[in-house]
Design a protein around this motif. Structure first.
Motif, PDB file in Angstrom:
ATOM      1  N   ALA A  68      36.552  39.125  31.089  1.00 34.06           N
ATOM      2  CA  ALA A  68      37.611  40.119  31.275  1.00 34.06           C
ATOM      3  C   ALA A  68      37.153  41.542  30.999  1.00 34.06           C
ATOM      4  CB  ALA A  68      38.807  39.768  30.382  1.00 34.06           C
ATOM      5  N   PHE A  69      36.295  41.743  29.999  1.00 33.73           N
ATOM      6  CA  PHE A  69      35.952  43.107  29.638  1.00 33.73           C
ATOM      7  C   PHE A  69      35.015  43.761  30.658  1.00 33.73           C
ATOM      8  CE2 PHE A  69      32.296  40.912  28.065  1.00 33.73           C
ATOM      9  CZ  PHE A  69      31.258  41.837  28.045  1.00 33.73           C
ATOM     10  N   LEU A  70      34.496  42.973  31.622  1.00 33.33           N
ATOM     11  CA  LEU A  70      33.658  43.513  32.687  1.00 33.33           C
ATOM     12  C   LEU A  70      34.412  43.666  34.007  1.00 33.33           C
ATOM     13  CD1 LEU A  70      30.203  41.689  32.325  1.00 33.33           C
ATOM     14  CD2 LEU A  70      30.632  44.139  32.123  1.00 33.33           C
ATOM     15  N   GLN A  71      35.674  43.344  34.030  1.00 34.96           N
ATOM     16  CA  GLN A  71      36.401  43.265  35.294  1.00 34.96           C
ATOM     17  C   GLN A  71      37.030  44.594  35.714  1.00 34.96           C
ATOM     18  OE1 GLN A  71      39.279  40.173  34.604  1.00 34.96           O
ATOM     19  NE2 GLN A  71      37.755  38.537  34.599  1.00 34.96           N
ATOM     20  N   SER A  72      36.875  44.889  36.988  1.00 34.55           N
ATOM     21  CA  SER A  72      37.612  45.969  37.632  1.00 34.55           C
ATOM     22  C   SER A  72      38.204  45.416  38.921  1.00 34.55           C
ATOM     23  CB  SER A  72      36.705  47.173  37.910  1.00 34.55           C
ATOM     24  OG  SER A  72      35.584  46.782  38.672  1.00 34.55           O
ATOM     25  N   SER A  73      39.130  46.137  39.504  1.00 37.86           N
ATOM     26  CA  SER A  73      39.862  45.631  40.671  1.00 37.86           C
ATOM     27  C   SER A  73      39.433  46.415  41.902  1.00 37.86           C
ATOM     28  CB  SER A  73      41.369  45.768  40.443  1.00 37.86           C
ATOM     29  OG  SER A  73      41.748  45.202  39.207  1.00 37.86           O
ATOM     30  N   VAL A  74      38.351  45.959  42.544  1.00 39.14           N
ATOM     31  CA  VAL A  74      37.718  46.754  43.604  1.00 39.14           C
ATOM     32  C   VAL A  74      37.916  46.184  45.007  1.00 39.14           C
ATOM     33  CG1 VAL A  74      35.977  47.810  42.122  1.00 39.14           C
ATOM     34  CG2 VAL A  74      35.512  45.584  43.145  1.00 39.14           C
ATOM     35  N   GLY A  75      38.763  45.167  45.161  1.00 41.31           N
ATOM     36  CA  GLY A  75      38.995  44.593  46.487  1.00 41.31           C
ATOM     37  C   GLY A  75      38.768  43.097  46.504  1.00 41.31           C
ATOM     38  N   PHE A  76      38.230  42.605  47.633  1.00 39.04           N
ATOM     39  CA  PHE A  76      38.061  41.153  47.761  1.00 39.04           C
ATOM     40  C   PHE A  76      37.028  40.847  48.848  1.00 39.04           C
ATOM     41  CE2 PHE A  76      39.356  36.747  48.662  1.00 39.04           C
ATOM     42  CZ  PHE A  76      39.475  36.272  47.353  1.00 39.04           C
ATOM     43  N   PHE A  77      36.480  39.619  48.766  1.00 37.55           N
ATOM     44  CA  PHE A  77      35.550  39.144  49.801  1.00 37.55           C
ATOM     45  C   PHE A  77      36.242  39.122  51.165  1.00 37.55           C
ATOM     46  CE2 PHE A  77      33.916  36.896  45.956  1.00 37.55           C
ATOM     47  CZ  PHE A  77      32.610  37.351  45.988  1.00 37.55           C
ATOM     48  N   ASP A  78      35.430  39.233  52.215  1.00 41.73           N
ATOM     49  CA  ASP A  78      35.934  39.139  53.575  1.00 41.73           C
ATOM     50  C   ASP A  78      34.799  38.618  54.456  1.00 41.73           C
ATOM     51  OD1 ASP A  78      37.725  39.303  55.643  1.00 41.73           O
ATOM     52  OD2 ASP A  78      38.119  41.454  55.412  1.00 41.73           O
ATOM     53  N   GLY A  79      35.136  38.253  55.687  1.00 40.85           N
ATOM     54  CA  GLY A  79      34.109  37.856  56.643  1.00 40.85           C
ATOM     55  C   GLY A  79      33.854  36.377  56.757  1.00 40.85           C
ATOM     56  N   GLY A  80      34.492  35.576  55.915  1.00 40.04           N
ATOM     57  CA  GLY A  80      34.279  34.131  55.972  1.00 40.04           C
ATOM     58  C   GLY A  80      35.173  33.416  54.979  1.00 40.04           C
ATOM     59  N   PRO A  81      35.229  32.106  55.051  1.00 44.25           N
ATOM     60  CA  PRO A  81      36.101  31.337  54.149  1.00 44.25           C
ATOM     61  C   PRO A  81      35.637  31.422  52.698  1.00 44.25           C
ATOM     62  CG  PRO A  81      34.697  29.872  55.418  1.00 44.25           C
ATOM     63  CD  PRO A  81      34.504  31.228  55.995  1.00 44.25           C
ATOM     64  N   VAL A  82      36.603  31.385  51.796  1.00 45.90           N
ATOM     65  CA  VAL A  82      36.305  31.406  50.365  1.00 45.90           C
ATOM     66  C   VAL A  82      36.902  30.157  49.716  1.00 45.90           C
ATOM     67  CG1 VAL A  82      36.263  33.926  50.282  1.00 45.90           C
ATOM     68  CG2 VAL A  82      38.385  32.706  49.746  1.00 45.90           C
ATOM     69  N   ALA A  83      36.413  29.876  48.506  1.00 45.78           N
ATOM     70  CA  ALA A  83      36.903  28.726  47.744  1.00 45.78           C
ATOM     71  C   ALA A  83      37.265  29.183  46.336  1.00 45.78           C
ATOM     72  CB  ALA A  83      35.833  27.641  47.688  1.00 45.78           C
ATOM     73  N   ASP A  84      38.021  28.350  45.636  1.00 44.54           N
ATOM     74  CA  ASP A  84      38.323  28.626  44.234  1.00 44.54           C
ATOM     75  C   ASP A  84      37.046  28.566  43.407  1.00 44.54           C
ATOM     76  OD1 ASP A  84      41.505  28.399  43.475  1.00 44.54           O
ATOM     77  OD2 ASP A  84      41.000  27.379  45.348  1.00 44.54           O
ATOM     78  N   LYS A  85      36.883  29.553  42.541  1.00 38.33           N
ATOM     79  CA  LYS A  85      35.774  29.526  41.583  1.00 38.33           C
ATOM     80  C   LYS A  85      36.326  28.955  40.282  1.00 38.33           C
ATOM     81  CE  LYS A  85      32.102  32.422  39.604  1.00 38.33           C
ATOM     82  NZ  LYS A  85      32.119  31.813  38.261  1.00 38.33           N
ATOM     83  N   ASN A  86      36.043  27.689  40.055  1.00 43.90           N
ATOM     84  CA  ASN A  86      36.604  26.990  38.894  1.00 43.90           C
ATOM     85  C   ASN A  86      35.589  26.831  37.765  1.00 43.90           C
ATOM     86  OD1 ASN A  86      39.306  26.461  39.769  1.00 43.90           O
ATOM     87  ND2 ASN A  86      38.447  25.026  41.264  1.00 43.90           N
ATOM     88  N   PHE A  87      34.632  27.753  37.710  1.00 40.30           N
ATOM     89  CA  PHE A  87      33.659  27.758  36.628  1.00 40.30           C
ATOM     90  C   PHE A  87      33.522  29.197  36.119  1.00 40.30           C
ATOM     91  CE2 PHE A  87      29.445  28.362  34.880  1.00 40.30           C
ATOM     92  CZ  PHE A  87      29.314  27.269  34.040  1.00 40.30           C
ATOM     93  N   PRO A  88      33.527  29.408  34.809  1.00 40.40           N
ATOM     94  CA  PRO A  88      33.489  28.433  33.717  1.00 40.40           C
ATOM     95  C   PRO A  88      34.851  27.856  33.339  1.00 40.40           C
ATOM     96  CG  PRO A  88      33.348  30.640  32.836  1.00 40.40           C
ATOM     97  CD  PRO A  88      33.325  30.786  34.321  1.00 40.40           C
TER      98      PRO A  88
END
Length: 573
Positions: free
Chosen positions: A383-403
């Motif tokens: 959390a302390f490294l997070q900023s809100s800069v947009g999102f991936f695009d150009g192809g399908p994405v999946a849930d990142k369930n790690f860690p």
């Protein structure tokens, strides 16, 4: 009784008894106005926020002899000075000066956007203010030669392949045995550094009391609390020298002005080499002095000098060719640290993390997408490294369930609450990056989690990825901090020990001046916002967004952090 920490004494024996008996921060500020004791260098930036001048200021303030051997560069204090381009050249003539302490693992460069935005907002209101972004003294150990080359491949070759840049070769990252002097760089010296810098740059105390606003981000709020309560002449019966009388007011950015770490849960991630403070102050200090304990805060994955530097290298690619296909994951040499960090950041589940397949090298990503994967709140898990800069695009994405899995509630202060996503087609399409202001546009695919939850929306996107990249890669003082002094955290964790408690000489200083508290709606204090502080809450902001937010927000309203700071600067009382 004199409560000073004399610069010629140690923490041992009789001197320690003197400290325990009283406690203040004394010792005259060094004369920083001698020949060659101050430099100011203009900084060129491609920021779209016009009419703001930036310079790097260095002031010679030697460390006490008790710190022992240390690099000559560490006898200087540095800050980034932002001011209105048409404003007065002398800081003393500014209408107000905001001086900001950085958070954990953070350098002066992290304040670039908020500093520019605040100075610009104030200028629109007819006020010429300055914003001073402080760099911690320990950042003198960083070598930015490769980053300063402006070329990503040159930077990698400099740091990893022995390539000479400007007649210099990289000497390697400093190990614990080379950080002996850092064992003494705790809250006392950090507060002293701010005081010495202020008195060197603004010798008139009356002017400081009228014009200076003291504050910081994250841990910087706690440092400001200790500054406000400190005594600087060794006589607690006199208060003109007290910290709170060096400031006209305080400001706190996703933090509180206090002398406790209680409000910053999650700002120090688990897995770091932070020693067990249950040992007690004396044992911890002895361990730091001997080198048995680590003198710089780090972790085997992501949080260490090498990986902090990699963020700036990634920023270079996003600055110069954001839409070009990245080769950084393949151009970097393979080592244990990089491999472990890549797996931690780019694994969609535990199986992927353990096997290392598919790896980040197996995906086609633009340079902007690489940086987004490293810093965005829908990607990076800390959390302390997070900023809100947009999102991936150009192809399908999946849930990142790690860690941790999406939709869970494990340690939200550490991992954040936003659903995490990851590209889902190795050796497939070129994944691009949809910038913050393009989320929710007509052509937005509107990516959703497997449970149907939208990963993001326009109201949660705050920061321009190009501005973030510039702050990481173009600033002469780092956005991130490679050598954070362990003692600074252990001192604060041991705040009730006599050795630290005695530094709070004027507790009334915490409330002696007006305070502006600006909190990230989705930041470290989300869900436990202290209403008694009457904070300004920036909805949708993450912990870093309060520093990196774009001047123009998606809701069409004025950016709340810089707007609030400019308003506070106009009339703090």
């Amino acid at each position: 009784m004199d409560m000073s920490h004399s610069r010629g004494r140690t923490w041992r024996g009789a001197a320690l008894a003197v400290l325990l008996a009283a406690g203040a921060l004394t010792g005259a500020a060094p004369d920083a106005r001698g020949a060659g004791a101050r430099t100011e260098t203009p900084v060129t930036s491609r920021s779209p926020v016009a009419d703001v001048s930036e310079s790097e200021v260095r002031v010679k303030v030697p460390l006490p002899a008790t710190f022992g051997a240390h690099p000559e560069a560490c006898d200087w204090l540095s800050y980034l000075r932002y001011r209105a381009a048409d404003g007065p050249e002398a800081s003393a003539d500014a209408d107000r000066i905001l001086i900001a302490q950085p958070g954990i693992l953070e350098g002066a460069g992290a304040f670039d956007s908020v500093a520019r935005n605040t100075v610009a907002r104030a200028a629109e209101q007819g006020q010429h203010i300055e914003f001073w972004a402080l760099d911690r003294r320990s950042n003198c150990l960083e070598d930015r030669t490769g980053i300063a080359s402006g070329d990503q491949h040159t930077a990698v070759d400099y740091y990893y392949r022995g390539k000479e840049v400007g007649g210099r070769t990289f000497g390697g990252y400093v190990g614990n045995d080379g950080l002996g002097w850092l064992a003494k760089l705790g809250i006392e010296q950090t507060v002293r550094d701010e005081h010495d810098l202020l008195t060197a740059e603004l010798p008139d105390r009356g002017l400081r009391k009228r014009k200076v606003l003291c504050g910081g981000h994250s841990l910087g709020g706690v440092i400001t609390g200790y500054f406000a309560t400190a005594d600087f002449d060794g006589d607690r019966t006199t208060t003109a020298d007290a910290g709170y009388n060096q400031c006209a007011g305080y400001f706190a950015l996703d933090t509180t002005v206090s002398t406790s770490l209680a409000d910053l849960s999650g700002s120090i991630p688990s897995g770091t080499n932070l020693p067990d403070v249950g040992l007690g102050y004396g044992a911890v200090q002895a361990g730091l002095d001997s080198g048995v304990l680590p003198r710089s805060l780090s972790a085997p994955v992501l949080l260490n000098p090498e990986t902090m530097n990699l963020l700036a290298i990634a920023g270079l690619g996003a600055v110069h060719d954001p839409d070009g296909e990245a080769d950084l994951p393949r151009y970097l040499p393979s080592n244990t640290n990089i491999e472990a960090t890549n797996r931690f950041l780019f694994s969609k589940d535990t199986a992927t993390f353990l096997t290392g397949s598919p790896a980040v090298k197996d995906f086609r990503l633009t340079n902007a997408a690489v940086l987004g994967a490293l810093m965005d709140d829908n990607s990076v898990p800390l959390a302390f490294l997070q900023s809100s800069v947009g999102f991936f695009d150009g192809g399908p994405v999946a849930d990142k369930n790690f860690p941790v899995p999406n939709g869970g509630s494990r340690q939200p202060a550490l991992y954040g609450t936003e659903y995490k996503a990851i590209p889902d087609r190795p050796h497939g399409p070129l994944y691009t990056w949809r910038n913050y202001d393009r989320v929710g546009a007509a052509d937005d695919p509107g990516y959703r989690s497997a449970d149907g939850t939208p990963f993001t929306n326009a109201g949660k996107e705050i920061t321009d990825i190009q501005e973030l990249a510039r702050s990481l890669a173009e600033q002469p003082l780092d956005f991130t901090e490679q050598y954070f002094p362990t003692k600074l955290v252990t001192d604060l964790e041991l705040a009730t020990s006599p050795q630290v408690k005695q530094l709070v000489v004027h507790p009334e200083g915490l409330t002696a001046d007006p305070t502006l508290t600006v909190l990230a709606g989705d930041g470290l204090l989300a869900g436990r916002i202290p209403s008694d502080l009457h904070p300004v809450v920036a909805d949708g902001y993450q912990h870093l967004d309060v520093l990196t937010a774009a001047e123009a927000q998606n809701n069409g309203r004025p950016e709340p952090v810089s707007t609030s700071l400019a308003r506070f600067a106009r009339s703090p009382r």
